[in-house]
Enzyme design. Structure first.
Site, PDB file in Angstrom:
ATOM      1  N   ASP A   8      -1.543 -12.111  12.542  1.00  0.00           N
ATOM      2  CA  ASP A   8      -0.082 -12.043  12.502  1.00  0.00           C
ATOM      3  C   ASP A   8       0.335 -10.593  12.300  1.00  0.00           C
ATOM      4  O   ASP A   8       0.005  -9.979  11.286  1.00  0.00           O
ATOM      5  CB  ASP A   8       0.432 -12.920  11.354  1.00  0.00           C
ATOM      6  CG  ASP A   8       1.947 -12.836  11.181  1.00  0.00           C
ATOM      7  OD1 ASP A   8       2.608 -12.219  12.028  1.00  0.00           O
ATOM      8  OD2 ASP A   8       2.459 -13.386  10.193  1.00  0.00           O
ATOM      9  N   ASP A  14       1.228 -12.463  -0.563  1.00  0.00           N
ATOM     10  CA  ASP A  14       0.555 -11.195  -0.269  1.00  0.00           C
ATOM     11  C   ASP A  14      -0.883 -11.392   0.191  1.00  0.00           C
ATOM     12  O   ASP A  14      -1.693 -10.494   0.108  1.00  0.00           O
ATOM     13  CB  ASP A  14       0.583 -10.243  -1.469  1.00  0.00           C
ATOM     14  CG  ASP A  14       1.961  -9.654  -1.662  1.00  0.00           C
ATOM     15  OD1 ASP A  14       2.265  -9.277  -2.797  1.00  0.00           O
ATOM     16  OD2 ASP A  14       2.724  -9.574  -0.691  1.00  0.00           O
ATOM     17  N   ASP A  66       3.640  -8.180  12.139  1.00  0.00           N
ATOM     18  CA  ASP A  66       5.095  -8.227  12.011  1.00  0.00           C
ATOM     19  C   ASP A  66       5.642  -6.815  11.867  1.00  0.00           C
ATOM     20  O   ASP A  66       5.037  -5.964  11.213  1.00  0.00           O
ATOM     21  CB  ASP A  66       5.482  -9.062  10.787  1.00  0.00           C
ATOM     22  CG  ASP A  66       6.947  -9.422  10.786  1.00  0.00           C
ATOM     23  OD1 ASP A  66       7.753  -8.588  10.326  1.00  0.00           O
ATOM     24  OD2 ASP A  66       7.304 -10.527  11.215  1.00  0.00           O
TER      25      ASP A  66
END
Length: 463
Positions: A131, A362, A133
């Protein structure tokens, strides 16, 4: 999907809108508060009806669907509804009737995906997901939305090409690429050989991609002693073994900072991080050679630790002409202070390291073996964009501000009240919007409404 099911979904929307508005008015809040709630209800109702229009004809399914958990977030209530499993038909019916703002499914495969606790579910493996971002790209807070999307795509292509297809050797057909509908991209690998990897193995993959440990977390001396030896071609300085050139180098620099080793670029046939380092240094030196001093210094000072040495690094490379020595001979032992070498290398490698997206705790998404991820072909509730699945061959030409716009959102004019100024290009049309009332094509109005940058003008009769 029957007309009755669609009507049920739309009725649910109107019931929610009416009940929320009635509740607020019954509480006797201030007129300003009531007006805001009224505007939100009107806006959300409009959004949900457009979502129903799309979902009534959308294909919503994923590989190994019976083993997946599904989860939803809604406009009209807090929290997440999860621990649900579906067939494709049942999922479509649920989505049309409840109209979620966001739809997720589990990267994990379960024996009982609808069980209420993780222990009861029975973990059977998980896809390997990456992922990326825009939020995690340095400097993104100063970028426009379009600039963020462009930069994150650039970084994502680096992740796919250099690491997944390059170092790890996956085939293009093994890597499913998904635009998140918001500010990032996902890469899904569903091969059996990766599904049984545990959290620790996945974390090691993250560490490799992000370059974690290349320079360690210790003091500068330790970095020179250990990391540089591993990353570069090194020769210990020994008077008995040194060549004439090495003796000259040693004599030239010994009065400044003691070099225990002569450092050189990795060879041309290097692989993995060594090849990446060689190419990055030569490329960066070429780029900097064509830039003005102030622009180079601006790049160097982005790392606060390097900032104090930026001028020294520049002067030794370009004023004293040592950049040619690196380019021509491959030697890196050109700095009078070995710390400058370390800081120079760190500055260059920062451009090659990839910061993988973080979850709410996190924990990088990749190492999470029970992660929820956005469902391809669903709509992102904060943009109205489609979560688009593609492959590597179609990624280059993909433009989310054109290709992720929902195909069922029309060009029909919609009157909205802009609340936040926006400059954006959607479907190849430029919009420069300032607060106030205006008409937008429905696809642009949906982006503004979903991102809470506009409200629907009250009294407009849209169905």
């Amino acid at each position: 999907m029957s007309q009755g099911s669609i009507s049920t979904g739309i009725s649910t929307i109107f019931i929610f809108s009416y009940e929320l508005l009635k509740c607020e008015m019954d509480m006797g809040g201030a007129q300003q508060s009531s007006d805001k709630v009224n505007a939100d209800v009107y806006r959300i109702s409009f959004i949900q009806r457009r979502f129903v229009r799309y979902y009534s004809n959308a294909q919503l399914a994923v590989e190994d669907m019976p083993q997946r958990e599904f989860a939803f977030m809604f406009y009209n209530r807090n929290g997440m509804s999860r621990h649900i499993s579906f067939t494709p038909e049942a999922l479509k019916k649920y989505v049309v009737e409840h109209v979620p703002a966001h739809i997720y499914y589990s990267s994990a495969l379960y024996q009982k995906p609808d069980a209420k606790t993780m222990d009861e579910k029975g973990w059977n493996g998980a896809d390997l997901i990456f992922d990326l971002d825009a939020d995690h790209i340095p400097g993104s807070e100063k970028m426009s939305y379009a600039e963020m999307l462009e930069k994150v795509k650039e970084e994502f292509k680096k992740l796919v090409d250099e690491f997944l297809l390059g170092d790890f050797g996956f085939d293009e057909n093994d890597v499913k690429i998904v635009f998140s509908g918001g500010r990032g991209y996902h890469a899904h690998i569903t091969k059996d050989c990766v599904r049984k990897l545990g959290t620790q193995e996945r974390r090691e993959i993250v560490d490799y991609i992000s370059g974690t440990g290349l320079f360690g977390e210790t003091n500068i001396e330790d970095l020179r002693e250990k990391s540089l030896q591993l990353l570069f071609e090194t020769t210990a300085y020994s008077p008995k073994k040194m060549s004439t050139r090495e003796k000259e180098e040693r004599e030239e620099y010994k009065k400044y900072k003691t070099y225990k080793y002569a450092f050189r670029l990795p060879p041309e046939n290097a692989t993995g991080w060594k090849k990446r380092i060689r190419d990055a240094i030569l490329h960066q030196l070429t780029i900097w050679s064509q830039m003005e001093r102030e622009k180079v210094l601006k790049e160097l000072v982005q790392d606060k630790k390097i900032g104090a040495y930026a001028n020294k690094i520049y002067d030794e490379l370009f004023v004293q002409g040592k950049v040619e020595k690196i380019m021509n001979t491959g030697t890196l032992s050109v700095f009078l202070d070995e710390r400058l070498l370390t800081y120079f290398i760190k500055s260059v490698l920062a451009k090659k390291m990839i910061v993988l997206g973080k979850g709410e705790t996190d924990e990088p998404v990749t190492s999470d073996i029970k992660r929820l991820i956005r469902l391809p072909n669903s709509l992102h509730g904060k943009t109205g964009f489609v979560v688009v699945e593609m492959n590597r061959s179609t990624l280059d030409a993909f433009d989310p501000l054109r290709d992720a716009i929902c195909p069922s959102f029309s060009d029909t004019p919609v009157k909205v009240e802009i609340t936040k100024p926006v400059k954006i290009k959607l479907k190849n049309e430029h919009f420069a919007l300032e607060p106030g009332t205006t008409e937008l094509p429905e696809y642009a109005a949906m982006f503004m409404l979903c991102s809470a940058r506009a409200n629907l003008v009250h009294g407009s009769n849209y169905t």
